[in-house]
Design a protein around this motif. Structure first.
Motif, PDB file in Angstrom:
ATOM      1  N   VAL A  99       0.877  -1.166   0.000  1.00  0.00           N
ATOM      2  CA  VAL A  99       0.000   0.000   0.000  1.00  0.00           C
ATOM      3  C   VAL A  99       0.915   1.217   0.000  1.00  0.00           C
ATOM      4  O   VAL A  99       1.610   1.468   0.978  1.00  0.00           O
ATOM      5  N   ILE A 100       0.921   1.957  -1.100  1.00  0.00           N
ATOM      6  CA  ILE A 100       1.935   3.002  -1.277  1.00  0.00           C
ATOM      7  C   ILE A 100       1.285   4.354  -1.530  1.00  0.00           C
ATOM      8  O   ILE A 100       0.563   4.535  -2.521  1.00  0.00           O
ATOM      9  N   ALA A 101       1.563   5.309  -0.656  1.00  0.00           N
ATOM     10  CA  ALA A 101       1.255   6.714  -0.905  1.00  0.00           C
ATOM     11  C   ALA A 101       2.571   7.341  -1.361  1.00  0.00           C
ATOM     12  O   ALA A 101       3.444   7.648  -0.553  1.00  0.00           O
ATOM     13  N   ALA A 102       2.726   7.505  -2.650  1.00  0.00           N
ATOM     14  CA  ALA A 102       4.020   7.856  -3.233  1.00  0.00           C
ATOM     15  C   ALA A 102       4.424   9.296  -2.926  1.00  0.00           C
ATOM     16  O   ALA A 102       3.600  10.201  -2.941  1.00  0.00           O
ATOM     17  N   ILE A 103       5.709   9.476  -2.647  1.00  0.00           N
ATOM     18  CA  ILE A 103       6.269  10.826  -2.535  1.00  0.00           C
ATOM     19  C   ILE A 103       6.382  11.437  -3.922  1.00  0.00           C
ATOM     20  O   ILE A 103       5.961  12.566  -4.163  1.00  0.00           O
ATOM     21  N   ASP A 104       6.948  10.684  -4.833  1.00  0.00           N
ATOM     22  CA  ASP A 104       7.082  11.098  -6.226  1.00  0.00           C
ATOM     23  C   ASP A 104       6.572   9.949  -7.082  1.00  0.00           C
ATOM     24  O   ASP A 104       7.213   8.899  -7.184  1.00  0.00           O
ATOM     25  N   GLY A 105       5.406  10.141  -7.671  1.00  0.00           N
ATOM     26  CA  GLY A 105       4.763   9.071  -8.410  1.00  0.00           C
ATOM     27  C   GLY A 105       5.444   8.681  -9.697  1.00  0.00           C
ATOM     28  O   GLY A 105       5.022   7.736 -10.367  1.00  0.00           O
ATOM     29  N   GLU A 106       6.515   9.386 -10.069  1.00  0.00           N
ATOM     30  CA  GLU A 106       7.208   9.091 -11.326  1.00  0.00           C
ATOM     31  C   GLU A 106       8.417   8.172 -11.141  1.00  0.00           C
ATOM     32  O   GLU A 106       9.023   7.761 -12.126  1.00  0.00           O
ATOM     33  N   THR A 107       8.789   7.868  -9.897  1.00  0.00           N
ATOM     34  CA  THR A 107      10.092   7.228  -9.660  1.00  0.00           C
ATOM     35  C   THR A 107      10.013   5.779  -9.181  1.00  0.00           C
ATOM     36  O   THR A 107      11.058   5.164  -8.957  1.00  0.00           O
TER      37      THR A 107
END
Length: 371
Positions: A99-107
């Motif tokens: 379950v991931i709340a991304a800091i930077d969704g591009e990486t």
């Protein structure tokens, strides 16, 4: 045409999917041990510096642990490399659900490739992970609507539809590396930009974004209150000399609102005496108290307990071999696939709503906000 559909095709949030068959099987006490053995979840949250992420992470952790799951909850201090390392460790430790709340969704593409090789189910939580086919579900609030509610509140409070104005207006945007920040801003801007063009909203600082990505030029990296305060300090000292006053500030969330409010107080503004309209989001304790004290006009509340409940239901459905309930299968294209999504509705909270919506519901305690 508004930015809505264009932006919705770019990014957003994250939903949850997983492997909780044991967590949901049977429901009786006899299934607890197998649940703990089979249900292994890694939760990756971006930071502890914002109250809402603490609530989200710990709330979901408790639900899963109560169901007998093994849960590893990590916070990455808003550092992308740290989040990647934590996810790698979770996969190596046997997590079958991320379950991931991304800091930077591009990486996150490469680390999700690794996870997929281990048959891990990946759930983007409240922020869409872009550029990867290995995102299975997404659960979030309607983030464009969050901004829309903020814009509509300003529109109503200032009587803009009735032609009132001009008002001095200062717009702020969220962190440029946060997928959701663009949704928040454009939801509000699609409401407010016509009034900027008509001259009913005047921006003395000149901070008027142009184009789809123009909002990033006024974004506050990392959603920092101190940085928002410094930016507002600069605008006040540079553009509001000679008795000119700010009438309204678009703040996309509560963290930025706190910094903006502190700047205004330092500049001599007083609640109830020409204090500007200020928006917010998240219903953080300090901001709810500010609303009660007349220092913030509203906040858009996203009841993260509902998000946790929805995610938990999705996990149960996946592990039970059932069809996972989603309500959007067309909009959220992350560049590699359209991610099945479930959207929840946010709602506006003003002073008169605090007791009923936030206190009586148990979201906050009266003592948290000085009641």
């Amino acid at each position: 045409m508004s930015f809505t559909k264009k932006l919705l095709a770019l990014a957003v949030v994250g939903g949850l999917a997983a492997t909780l068959a044991a967590c949901s099987s049977g429901g009786g006490s006899g299934s607890t041990d197998s649940a703990g053995a089979d249900c292994n979840v890694g939760i990756s949250m971006p930071t502890r510096s914002l109250e809402r992420w603490i609530n989200d992470g710990e709330g979901l952790q408790k639900k899963l642990q109560d169901a007998g799951c093994t849960v590893d909850l990590q916070y990455a201090d808003n550092k992308t490399e740290q989040q990647i390392s934590q996810i790698q460790n979770q996969v190596a430790s046997g997590a079958k659900i991320l379950v991931i709340a991304a800091i930077d969704g591009e990486t996150l593409g490469p680390v999700l490739d690794e996870a997929k090789k281990q048959d891990v189910t990946v759930i983007a939580y409240d922020r869409l992970i872009n550029g990867s086919p290995n995102v299975d579900y997404y659960a979030t609030f309607d983030n464009y609507k969050v901004g829309q509610l903020q814009g509509q509140y300003i529109e109503e409070q200032l009587g803009l539809k009735d032609g009132k104005g001009p008002y001095n207006f200062e717009p702020f945007a969220g962190s440029p590396d946060d997928n959701n920040a663009g949704f928040f801003f454009h939801g509000a801007w699609d409401v407010l930009e016509p009034y900027v063009k008509s001259g009913q909203l005047v921006v003395p600082s000149g901070k008027i974004p142009e184009g789809e990505d123009g909002w990033k030029s006024i974004g506050i990296l990392g959603w920092g209150s101190d940085d928002a305060q410094a930016e507002m300090d600069n605008r006040l000292s540079s553009f509001y000399s000679g008795g000119q006053k700010v009438d309204v500030v678009l703040s996309p969330n509560d963290s930025l609102a706190l910094g903006i409010e502190q700047s205004l107080k330092s500049a001599g503004y007083k609640a109830g005496e020409g204090w500007p309209v200020i928006t917010g989001q998240d219903a953080d304790k300090a901001n709810v108290k500010a609303i009660l004290d007349g220092e913030q006009s509203m906040t858009v509340w996203k009841d993260t307990r509902e998000l946790g409940d929805r995610v938990f239901q999705m996990i149960q459905q996946i592990n039970g071999g059932q069809e996972v309930e989603v309500n959007d299968t067309e909009t959220y294209d992350n560049g590699e696939k359209v991610v099945p999504a479930y959207l929840l509705d946010p709602q506006v909270v003003v002073k008169d709503d605090v007791q009923k919506l936030l206190i009586d519901s148990g979201f906050l305690q009266a003592s948290d906000v000085g009641l």
